[in-house]
Design an enzyme around this catalytic site. Structure first.
Site, short mmCIF file in Angstrom:
data_model
loop_
_atom_site.label_atom_id
_atom_site.label_comp_id
_atom_site.label_asym_id
_atom_site.label_seq_id
_atom_site.Cartn_x
_atom_site.Cartn_y
_atom_site.Cartn_z
N TYR A 1 13.07 -13.74 23.55
CA TYR A 1 12.56 -15.11 23.73
C TYR A 1 13.47 -16.15 23.09
CZ TYR A 1 8.01 -12.81 24.64
OH TYR A 1 7.00 -12.04 25.11
N TYR B 1 -6.03 -21.25 -11.01
CA TYR B 1 -5.45 -19.94 -11.28
C TYR B 1 -6.49 -19.05 -11.96
CZ TYR B 1 -3.80 -21.18 -16.19
OH TYR B 1 -3.69 -21.56 -17.50
N SER B 2 -6.26 -17.76 -11.89
CA SER B 2 -7.24 -16.78 -12.38
C SER B 2 -8.65 -17.04 -11.84
CB SER B 2 -7.27 -16.77 -13.92
OG SER B 2 -5.98 -16.54 -14.43
N LEU C 1 -10.57 -15.27 -10.26
CA LEU C 1 -11.42 -14.08 -10.34
C LEU C 1 -11.60 -13.62 -11.78
CD1 LEU C 1 -9.91 -12.17 -7.28
CD2 LEU C 1 -11.99 -13.56 -7.35
N SER D 1 -3.99 -10.33 -5.73
CA SER D 1 -4.31 -8.92 -5.52
C SER D 1 -3.10 -8.22 -4.92
CB SER D 1 -5.51 -8.75 -4.60
OG SER D 1 -5.73 -7.36 -4.40
N LYS E 1 -7.47 -8.98 1.99
CA LYS E 1 -8.25 -9.38 3.17
C LYS E 1 -9.60 -9.94 2.74
CE LYS E 1 -6.36 -6.02 6.47
NZ LYS E 1 -6.66 -4.73 7.11
N GLU E 2 -10.24 -9.24 1.83
CA GLU E 2 -11.56 -9.66 1.34
C GLU E 2 -11.52 -11.09 0.79
OE1 GLU E 2 -13.32 -6.82 -1.45
OE2 GLU E 2 -14.15 -8.50 -2.60
N ASN E 3 -10.46 -11.38 0.07
CA ASN E 3 -10.39 -12.69 -0.59
C ASN E 3 -10.17 -13.83 0.39
OD1 ASN E 3 -10.77 -11.35 -2.97
ND2 ASN E 3 -8.61 -11.34 -3.57
P1 A2P Z 1 -5.93 -5.77 -7.70
O1 A2P Z 1 -4.54 -6.31 -7.62
O2 A2P Z 1 -5.97 -4.30 -7.97
O3 A2P Z 1 -6.77 -6.19 -6.50
P2 A2P Z 1 -7.02 -13.36 -10.81
O4 A2P Z 1 -6.65 -13.79 -9.43
O5 A2P Z 1 -8.24 -14.05 -11.37
O6 A2P Z 1 -5.87 -13.36 -11.76
O7 A2P Z 1 -7.53 -11.82 -10.72
C1 A2P Z 1 -6.64 -10.80 -10.45
C2 A2P Z 1 -7.32 -9.48 -10.74
O8 A2P Z 1 -8.48 -9.31 -9.92
C3 A2P Z 1 -6.40 -8.33 -10.47
O9 A2P Z 1 -6.63 -7.38 -11.47
C4 A2P Z 1 -6.89 -7.82 -9.09
O10 A2P Z 1 -6.65 -6.42 -8.99
C5 A2P Z 1 -8.36 -8.13 -9.13
N1 A2P Z 1 -8.91 -8.46 -7.81
C6 A2P Z 1 -8.36 -9.21 -6.83
N2 A2P Z 1 -9.18 -9.37 -5.79
C7 A2P Z 1 -10.33 -8.70 -6.09
C8 A2P Z 1 -11.56 -8.48 -5.43
N3 A2P Z 1 -11.79 -8.98 -4.23
N4 A2P Z 1 -12.50 -7.73 -6.06
C9 A2P Z 1 -12.26 -7.20 -7.28
N5 A2P Z 1 -11.13 -7.38 -7.97
C10 A2P Z 1 -10.16 -8.12 -7.40
#
Ligand code: A2P
Length: 283
Positions: free
Chosen positions: A26, A176-177, A179, A231, A238-240
C-alpha cells in the site's frame, strides 16, 4: 496521498482505533509508522538536567533515543535538582545526596525555547505543589503554561485541593500510581494498607462485574483525572483499558472519595532535605 494516511491514522488513534492495516504493497507503512510514533511519545526532564543550557540537549537525547523529531509532551519530573553531570543519582563520599539549587523559572524558560524550536508540542510538570505551580503561572513574561501536573493520585490519596487548583488553571492532573503502586518497600511507604484490597472498591467491583483496579481507575477518569496504570501483564493491560463501558453513581464517587487517607505511597524521601521538597507543604 501520504499526508492523508498520516492524518487519518492520527485521527483514528484519537478516536480509539488501535489496529492499523498497513502494507508494503500500500506504500503507507512510513506514514502509518510516523503517525503512531508521534501519538505515543512523551518524555521527562530528569533532575540532573535543570540547568537551562542542559535542557535542550537533554530533550534532544530523549528524541534520539525515541527516534523521533518531537514529543507531544515533555515534563519536569521533579521540582528539585541534583548536581548536574553524568551520574543520575549523585552522592558525595559520605553517601549524602548532591542537591543543586533549583531555579524552576529558568528551567521553564529553557523548555519554552524547546517548544518554539518545535522539539515538543506541550510542556508540563510533575510532583509540583501549589506554590511551585504558582511560581510558573505568575512568572513575568510566561509564554506557555504547564498543561499537566503528574502527581500521585488514587482513592487513598485523592488530592482534592491540588485537583481543584489545577482545574481552575486548566492544568490536567495525571495520576501516577493510580493502583497504589507495586508496594516495593524500597521506595513505597507500605504503612498505608493495600489499595486493591479495599473493601469498598472490591464490593463496587462485584456490583459492576469489574475488578477493584478498574473501580479505582474509573473513579479518577470520571472526575477528570488522567490515569497511567502500569502493568507488564497482557491481561491486566487489557483490563485497565476496560473502564469506559460503565459509570459510578454520584453517591459511589463520594463514597470512594471518602476513602482518602491523606497518606502518600510515594514520598520521594531522597529529596526530603532539598529546599524545594514539595510535600512539606499542605498541597
Ligand atoms: P503487574 O505488572 O504484574 O500487572 P501502579 O500503576 O499504581 O504503579 O501499580 C502498578 C502495580 O499494580 C504493578 O505491581 C502491577 O503488577 C499491578 N497491576 C497493574 N494492573 C493491575 C490490575 N488490573 N489488577 C491488579 N494489579 C494490577
Amino acid at each position: 496521498v501520504p499526508r492523508e494516511t498520516y492524518m487519518a491514522v492520527k485521527m483514528a488513534i484519537d478516536a480509539g482505533y488501535r489496529h492499523f492495516d498497513g502494507a508494503y504493497l500500500y506504500h503507507n507503512e512510513h506514514e502509518v509508522g510516523e503517525a503512531i510514533r508521534e501519538k505515543i511519545a512523551e518524555g521527562k526532564l530528569w533532575a540532573t538536567d535543570h540547568v537551562p543550557e542542559m535542557v535542550r540537549p537533554a530533550l534532544e537525547r530523549t528524541l534520539k533515543n525515541l527516534k523521533l523529531d518531537y514529543v507531544d509532551l515533555f515534563i519536569i519530573e521533579v521540582p528539585m535538582a541534583f548536581k548536574p553531570g553524568k551520574d543520575i543519582y549523585p552522592k558525595d563520599e559520605n553517601g549524602q545526596w548532591l542537591y543543586h539549587k533549583s531555579d524552576l523559572c529558568a528551567t521553564w524558560e529553557a523548555l519554552e525555547a524547546c517548544k518554539d524550536a518545535g522539539l515538543v508540542k506541550s510542556l508540563g510538570v510533575s510532583n509540583f505543589n501549589r506554590r511551585q505551580l504558582e511560581l510558573i503561572l505568575n512568572k513575568p513574561g510566561l509564554k506557555y503554561k504547564p498543561v499537566t501536573n503528574q502527581v500521585e493520585c488514587h482513592p487513598y490519596f485523592t488530592q482534592p485541593k491540588l485537583l481543584k487548583f489545577c482545574q481552575q488553571h486548566d492544568i490536567v492532573i495525571v495520576a501516577y500510581s493510580p493502583l497504589g503502586t507495586c508496594r516495593n518497600p524500597m521506595w513505597v511507604n507500605v504503612s498505608s494498607p493495600s489499595l486493591l484490597e479495599d473493601k469498598l472498591l472490591n464490593s463496587l467491583g462485584e456490583k459492576y462485574n469489574k475488578t477493584a483496579a478498574q473501580i479505582a481507575l474509573r473513579f479518577n477518569i470520571q472526575r477528570g483525572v488522567v490515569v497511567i496504570p502500569k502493568s507488564f501483564n497482557l491481561n491486566r493491560i487489557k483490563e485497565n483499558f476496560q473502564i469506559f463501558d460503565f459509570s459510578l453513581t454520584e453517591e459511589e464517587m463520594k463514597d470512594i472519595a471518602a476513602l482518602n487517607k491523606n497518606v502518600r505511597f510515594v514520598e520521594l524521601l531522597m529529596w526530603s532535605n532539598h529546599p524545594e521538597y514539595p510535600f512539606h507543604e499542605e498541597y
